[in-house]
Design a protein around this motif. Structure first.
Motif, PDB file in Angstrom:
ATOM      1  N   ARG A   9      41.187  40.976  36.705  1.00 23.37           N
ATOM      2  CA  ARG A   9      40.252  40.728  37.797  1.00 23.37           C
ATOM      3  C   ARG A   9      40.185  41.925  38.741  1.00 23.37           C
ATOM      4  O   ARG A   9      39.157  42.354  39.181  1.00 23.37           O
ATOM      5  CB  ARG A   9      40.668  39.470  38.524  1.00 23.37           C
ATOM      6  CG  ARG A   9      39.565  38.480  38.614  1.00 23.37           C
ATOM      7  CD  ARG A   9      39.924  37.210  39.347  1.00 23.37           C
ATOM      8  NE  ARG A   9      41.168  37.196  40.021  1.00 23.37           N
ATOM      9  CZ  ARG A   9      42.219  36.468  39.618  1.00 23.37           C
ATOM     10  NH1 ARG A   9      42.151  35.764  38.521  1.00 23.37           N
ATOM     11  NH2 ARG A   9      43.328  36.447  40.311  1.00 23.37           N
ATOM     12  N   THR A  13      36.929  43.915  39.500  1.00 20.63           N
ATOM     13  CA  THR A  13      36.382  44.062  40.851  1.00 20.63           C
ATOM     14  C   THR A  13      36.076  45.513  41.160  1.00 20.63           C
ATOM     15  O   THR A  13      35.024  45.829  41.713  1.00 20.63           O
ATOM     16  CB  THR A  13      37.382  43.501  41.878  1.00 20.63           C
ATOM     17  OG1 THR A  13      37.754  42.195  41.483  1.00 20.63           O
ATOM     18  CG2 THR A  13      36.766  43.479  43.254  1.00 20.63           C
TER      19      THR A  13
ATOM     20  N   MET B 319      32.050  38.812  40.875  1.00 23.33           N
ATOM     21  CA  MET B 319      33.391  39.018  41.416  1.00 23.33           C
ATOM     22  C   MET B 319      34.153  37.703  41.519  1.00 23.33           C
ATOM     23  O   MET B 319      35.358  37.640  41.278  1.00 23.33           O
ATOM     24  CB  MET B 319      33.302  39.626  42.809  1.00 23.33           C
ATOM     25  CG  MET B 319      33.067  41.125  42.786  1.00 23.33           C
ATOM     26  SD  MET B 319      33.026  41.715  44.474  1.00 23.33           S
ATOM     27  CE  MET B 319      32.893  43.455  44.183  1.00 23.33           C
ATOM     28  N   ASN B 320      33.412  36.669  41.888  1.00 24.41           N
ATOM     29  CA  ASN B 320      34.063  35.397  42.145  1.00 24.41           C
ATOM     30  C   ASN B 320      34.036  34.456  40.954  1.00 24.41           C
ATOM     31  O   ASN B 320      34.353  33.276  41.100  1.00 24.41           O
ATOM     32  CB  ASN B 320      33.395  34.711  43.347  1.00 24.41           C
ATOM     33  CG  ASN B 320      33.555  35.554  44.599  1.00 24.41           C
ATOM     34  OD1 ASN B 320      34.467  36.380  44.669  1.00 24.41           O
ATOM     35  ND2 ASN B 320      32.675  35.356  45.561  1.00 24.41           N
ATOM     36  N   GLN B 327      32.040  35.683  34.251  1.00 22.61           N
ATOM     37  CA  GLN B 327      31.912  36.990  34.897  1.00 22.61           C
ATOM     38  C   GLN B 327      30.949  37.892  34.113  1.00 22.61           C
ATOM     39  O   GLN B 327      30.068  38.531  34.678  1.00 22.61           O
ATOM     40  CB  GLN B 327      33.288  37.633  34.969  1.00 22.61           C
ATOM     41  CG  GLN B 327      33.316  38.816  35.896  1.00 22.61           C
ATOM     42  CD  GLN B 327      34.738  39.272  36.157  1.00 22.61           C
ATOM     43  OE1 GLN B 327      35.585  39.286  35.261  1.00 22.61           O
ATOM     44  NE2 GLN B 327      35.016  39.625  37.390  1.00 22.61           N
TER      45      GLN B 327
END
Lengths: 675, 389
Positions: A9, A13, B319-320, B327
């Motif tokens: 993640r 990001t 992102m979330n 994603q």
């Protein structure tokens, strides 16, 4: 189901932030581009957008009229339609469109080829320009085109174009000139000249017509007028949009201004009479007002119909005209050399009297020939005239008398007087292309001929042969000078008027020189010219007019060297026959009109030129009387009196008043009555 | 990022997503629905219909009404897509992909010929372009691939050539089929979207450099095989004023339209370039020039902001996202949106060559509307299910 490990993640990001950054930059690039186009260069693009849709259509100006002295319309413009093709709009279908047009308008092979040639060769912007496929289509053809509009595609258009109408066809056509379409290279040249000259003269555009010859060319600037403009909104295909207020009301239309009118000195009644009376295939008839130098009638044959020359002529017809041995495009009155023949004898006579070669009353014996240095010159009368004085010599046209004068006087003295009478240089008629003629002196011969000047040449010159060459207009000026003592500049335009009839420019009579001769000289020559017409021995005795005393001189200009035998005109091939001249003025005591007639290759002046001249003089005097009568009858000035106050007409004889109107050889009463 | 400011809880939620379980309570889902995405999309759609009403004045065809109808249909479709848990799409990804490839082959074989290209399939009364559907299929297939393959293990680091060979092939197969139609614009967008997703998955710098070189060389080699009109477009792009009446016409007229809008525009329905049909394809690919002409820099700034908001929201949603598949779906859908907007506006303003790429929600076209709504709905679906307690 693989769930995202938290480590990835973090990686994800970072990459997403990179992507967001990339997107941000990309949007900033777009934004700055938009700022550049819309804010920084917005004005420029706004202008270009307007140029895109504002189409300026020309509102062609009416070309000025050409009128005769009584305001009869000789040349005007009439509405007509031209068919044009815009190659870009038919693209690959052009071939078919042309075939269709060819059928509908019944093209000749030539015409069709011309259009196809253009389609093949036109490149770039030329493909967007309307190309004239056929000018001046008939009413029926217009209907046919309209009915087939859809099949012909948007590429074919019919444009209203005013066309010049020469109301009387070939009559006076050399003088009036003609117009036709301006060529692509010529267009650049014309506009460069206009630009160089400065001022606010409108440049020419493709498809414009320009004056080619004669008055149309000379007064192009005055006749042209100023085109107006109509601004319309068009869409991307060039279609005009009707209900659009994108263009402000006051900018949509600028009117055109018609050109100025030319008022000529010609009297069309006389012109018409001359055209009908003159029997020649080729030749000229000129009439001039002796008191002003203004031309009254100008017949010039053969000629080409100017209506045809204005674009309607086919290549074949044009080739035929060019190949015609009679040269119909030649303006004989000012562009062709002729030997003056016996009409020149007045010059020799004046020279001899003034130079003292001939005493008043002096005589010469004519045995029918004149011998000089072993050569013999023959007189027109084989048996000879016997003892002749000047009166008889001029009247009967004795050659020997003048051979003798030439022999004694020499070439230079004759040439000096010829020049004083206006020979050897242009008369100054304000038209392009006038040739100067030749009045040779000894130096002239020395410079041009092997062996130089020989004394025998002066004998030939004395009777208007040899190397003396004149134009018919020079003859007119010469006889005008003998009649009045003034060498006039011949003029044909009385005035230029604006479309409302206000005079823009008035042309005054212009004397170029006065004859420096003693009164006795003039009297003696006049006596001879009177004898020609009024004495039984005169060569023009047969054409004398009742009531009016006319003075004149016949001439027969030799075209080829005389053979051993005398032949009749009909026995000689056309181009070897002599030219017939007659020059005259009347009334002899106070000349009003000068007339010169040249009948090419017709033989003797007395029989083939003099009758026309005499009829013309008579007609003119009748017309003068008729006008005077009308002026008196109406109790107000006639529509357009000649600019110089006309001399009082010759005293009208009782009983003659009713006759002349009908005497005009069965012609309708001349011309249009003034308002 | 404007979208982020409106949702301060986003980052926290992400941290909790590791504990995700299936099936969020419905009322919570509605609360998490990314309303701003819907708001932005509907705003642009509204402007789009309004703009079409102006653009179609000259042709007197009620294009805007048809577009509004398509939007209503699209909205229904989007609602259905949002309601379905996106994880369902994961299962269907390969089936859709396979189906699209078959349809693309079918188009080449039986497609309807329009203006030199075979792009349409006809089923009874319905015409549609499988190439549009291909974009969605590629997004789902790649998302599916990247969510499961072995290389996804972060400990293996960015991918090498072997790691991107299969996803690369997944992108290129439909892209090449689309290019055969030929439809360069859609093929390019498909490749751009696929490339974005692959890059997002992580590629080694060295591999990128090698690939970059190969692409340049391949481009040079492919140049002679492009259709003449395609080559002409690239040439024209390099010098648009060189041939104002020919191939440069589109670019020149479009730039005139955009530039002549100036600061505030000529006003709705006042665009002369539009009214007088100087703009080619003014309903579809060049719709942005109509907007720019009539609403000026102010209008283009507004539209740009809306699109940027949409793209930003997409990135935030990515992102979330709760899982890897979601994603990738979010990245793919956002990339689709972004590339469409960027290429289209770049073309209209003359900084990119003319290729047939629509402007999402502004350009007229049923298939385009449905695809964009589907992509947005998938984005919203991912956003709605961003975390589960």
């Amino acid at each position: 189901m693989a769930l995202t490990p938290s480590g990835a993640r973090g990686e994800g990001t970072t990459r997403l932030l990179w992507m967001a950054g990339f997107a941000g930059v990309a949007f900033l690039v777009l934004l700055s581009r938009l700022y550049h186009l819309q804010v920084l260069r917005g004005d420029e693009y706004r202008l270009r957008a307007e140029e895109n849709f504002v189409k300026e259509l020309r509102v062609p100006a009416d070309r000025g009229l050409v009128l005769d002295r009584n305001r009869k319309v000789l040349v005007d413009s009439r509405p007509s339609y031209d068919v044009v093709l815009i190659p870009y709009f038919c693209g690959k279908g052009c071939d078919e469109v042309v075939s269709r047009l060819a059928t509908l308008l019944s093209f000749s092979f030539d015409e069709e080829e011309r259009v196809r040639e253009h389609l093949r060769t036109a490149r770039g912007l030329l493909r967007f320009r309307p190309y004239t496929v056929k000018v001046d289509i008939s009413r029926d053809e217009l209907d046919v085109i309209e009915a087939n509009r859809i099949e012909l595609s948007g590429a074919v258009d019919v444009l209203p174009t005013p066309h010049r109408s020469y109301r009387h066809g070939v009559w006076a056509s050399h003088l009036l000139g003609y117009m036709n379409e301006v060529g692509p290279e010529e267009l650049g040249k014309l506009n460069a000249e206009i630009e160089k000259a400065g001022g606010d003269v409108q440049p020419y555009q493709a498809r414009d017509f320009v004056g080619r010859r004669g008055l149309e060319k000379r007064y192009e600037k005055e006749l042209r007028g100023v085109d107006g403009t109509q601004r319309v909104v068009v869409d991307a295909r060039g279609n005009a949009m009707r209900e659009s207020d994108l263009i402000p009301e006051d900018q949509r239309f600028e009117p055109s201004y018609p050109g100025n009118n030319l008022v000529l000195s010609l009297d069309w009644r006389l012109q018409e009479f001359a055209e009908k009376t003159f029997p020649a295939t080729a030749g000229s008839v000129l009439a001039m007002d002796a008191r002003t130098g203004f031309i009254l009638a100008l017949v010039d044959r053969p000629a080409v119909d100017p209506n045809k020359l204005a674009g309607r002529i086919t290549r074949a017809e044009l080739a035929e005209i060019r190949a015609d041995p009679l040269q119909p495009e030649l303006f004989r009155a000012i562009q062709q050399h002729y030997h003056p023949g016996s009409t020149f004898k007045v010059v020799t006579a004046m020279a001899a009297l003034e130079e003292g070669t001939l005493r008043p009353g002096g005589t010469v014996y004519c045995p029918g020939r004149y011998t000089l240095g072993g050569h013999s010159w023959r007189c027109d009368k084989e048996s000879g005239h016997g003892y002749v004085d000047l009166e008889h010599a001029l009247g009967a046209s004795c050659d020997v008398f003048f051979y003798s004068l030439g022999d004694r006087m020499g070439t230079d003295k004759i040439a000096k007087w010829g020049s004083l009478l206006g020979l050897g240089k242009p008369t100054g008629l304000d038209l392009q292309g006038e040739i100067p003629g030749v009045m040779p002196d000894e130096a002239w011969h020395d410079a041009r001929q092997p062996g130089g000047h020989q004394h025998g040449m002066s004998l030939n010159i004395a009777i208007g042969q040899g190397d003396v060459n004149v134009t018919p207009l020079q003859q007119l000026v010469l006889y005008g000078a003998i009649a009045t003592g003034k060498v006039w500049r011949p003029q044909v335009v009385l005035r230029i008027e604006d479309p409302r009839g206000e005079v823009v420019k008035e042309f005054a009579p212009e004397v170029r020189a006065t004859l420096p001769v003693k009164p006795e000289t003039r009297e003696a020559v006049m006596k001879g010219l009177l004898a020609t017409v009024n004495e039984p021995f005169g060569t023009a005795w047969g054409v004398r007019i009742k009531d009016v005393v006319m003075a004149g001189k016949t001439g027969t200009a030799q075209v080829v060297k005389l053979g051993a035998k005398r032949l009749k005109a009909s026995q000689i091939p056309y181009f070897q026959r002599d030219h017939a001249w007659f020059a005259a003025f009347a009334p002899a005591d106070d000349p009003e009109i000068v007339v010169v007639v040249l009948n090419e290759h017709s033989g003797f002046g007395s029989s083939n030129a003099a009758p026309t001249a005499a009829a013309l003089v008579k007609k003119w005097l009748e017309l003068q009387e008729e006008d005077a009568r009308r002026r008196e009858g109406v109790q107000r000035p006639a529509a357009a009196p000649p600019p110089a106050a006309p001399a009082p007409p010759p005293p009208a004889l009782p009983g003659k008043a009713e006759k002349p109107a009908r005497a005009g050889a069965g012609l309708p009463p001349g011309g249009r009555r003034g308002a | 990022m404007p979208a982020r400011a409106s949702r301060p809880g986003g980052v926290v939620a992400l941290d909790l997503s590791g504990l995700a379980t299936l099936g969020a309570p419905r009322q919570r889902s509605i609360a998490r629905f990314p309303w701003h995405v819907a708001l932005l999309a509907l705003s642009i759609s509204g402007l789009g219909v309004w703009n079409l009403a102006s653009a179609s004045r000259s042709s007197h065809v009620e294009v805007w009404a048809a577009q509004a109808t398509w939007m209503a249909v699209g909205l229904g479709l989007a609602l259905a897509v949002v309601l379905v848990d996106y994880r369902l799409f994961r299962r269907g990804a390969w089936i859709l992909y396979g189906g699209v490839v078959v349809l693309l082959l079918l188009v080449l074989w039986k497609g309807r010929m329009v203006m030199g290209a075979r792009r349409w399939l006809t089923f009874g009364p319905v015409n549609f372009q499988p190439s549009e559907l291909a974009k969605i299929a590629v997004i789902l297939a790649l998302a599916r691939w990247f969510s499961t393959d072995r290389e996804s293990d972060p400990r293996r680091g960015p991918r090498g050539l072997a790691g991107i060979a299969i996803p690369g092939a997944l992108v290129l197969l439909p892209a090449l089929l689309v290019q055969r139609q030929p439809d360069l614009g859609t093929a390019l967008i498909t490749v751009a979207v696929g490339a974005t997703m692959i890059l997002f998955a992580g590629v080694r710098w060295k591999t990128l450099a090698v690939l970059g070189t190969v692409v340049v060389l391949a481009g040079a080699a492919a140049w002679p095989h492009l259709k003449p009109y395609q080559r002409k477009r690239v040439e024209t792009f390099l010098d648009p004023e060189g041939d104002v009446l020919g191939a440069g016409y589109h670019a020149t007229q479009s730039m005139i339209a955009v530039g002549s809008g100036q600061g505030l525009g000529k006003g709705w329905g006042q665009g002369t370039q539009t009214l007088l049909s100087f703009l080619p394809e003014q309903h579809t690919d060049f719709i942005f020039s109509v907007w720019a002409e009539e609403h000026g820099f102010a209008g283009t700034l507004l539209l740009l902001t809306l699109y940027f908001g949409l793209v930003g929201s997409g990135i935030t949603i990515a992102m979330n996202a709760r899982d890897r598949f979601g994603q990738f779906v979010a990245v793919g859908c956002t990339a689709l949106l972004f590339w469409h907007v960027f290429v289209n506006m770049g073309m209209v303003t003359g900084i990119l060559p003319v290729v047939g790429v629509t402007l999402p929600l502004m350009s007229y076209g049923g298939t385009s509307v449905l695809v964009v709504f589907t992509a947005l709905a998938m984005l919203a679906s991912v956003g709605t299910r961003r975390f589960v307690n």
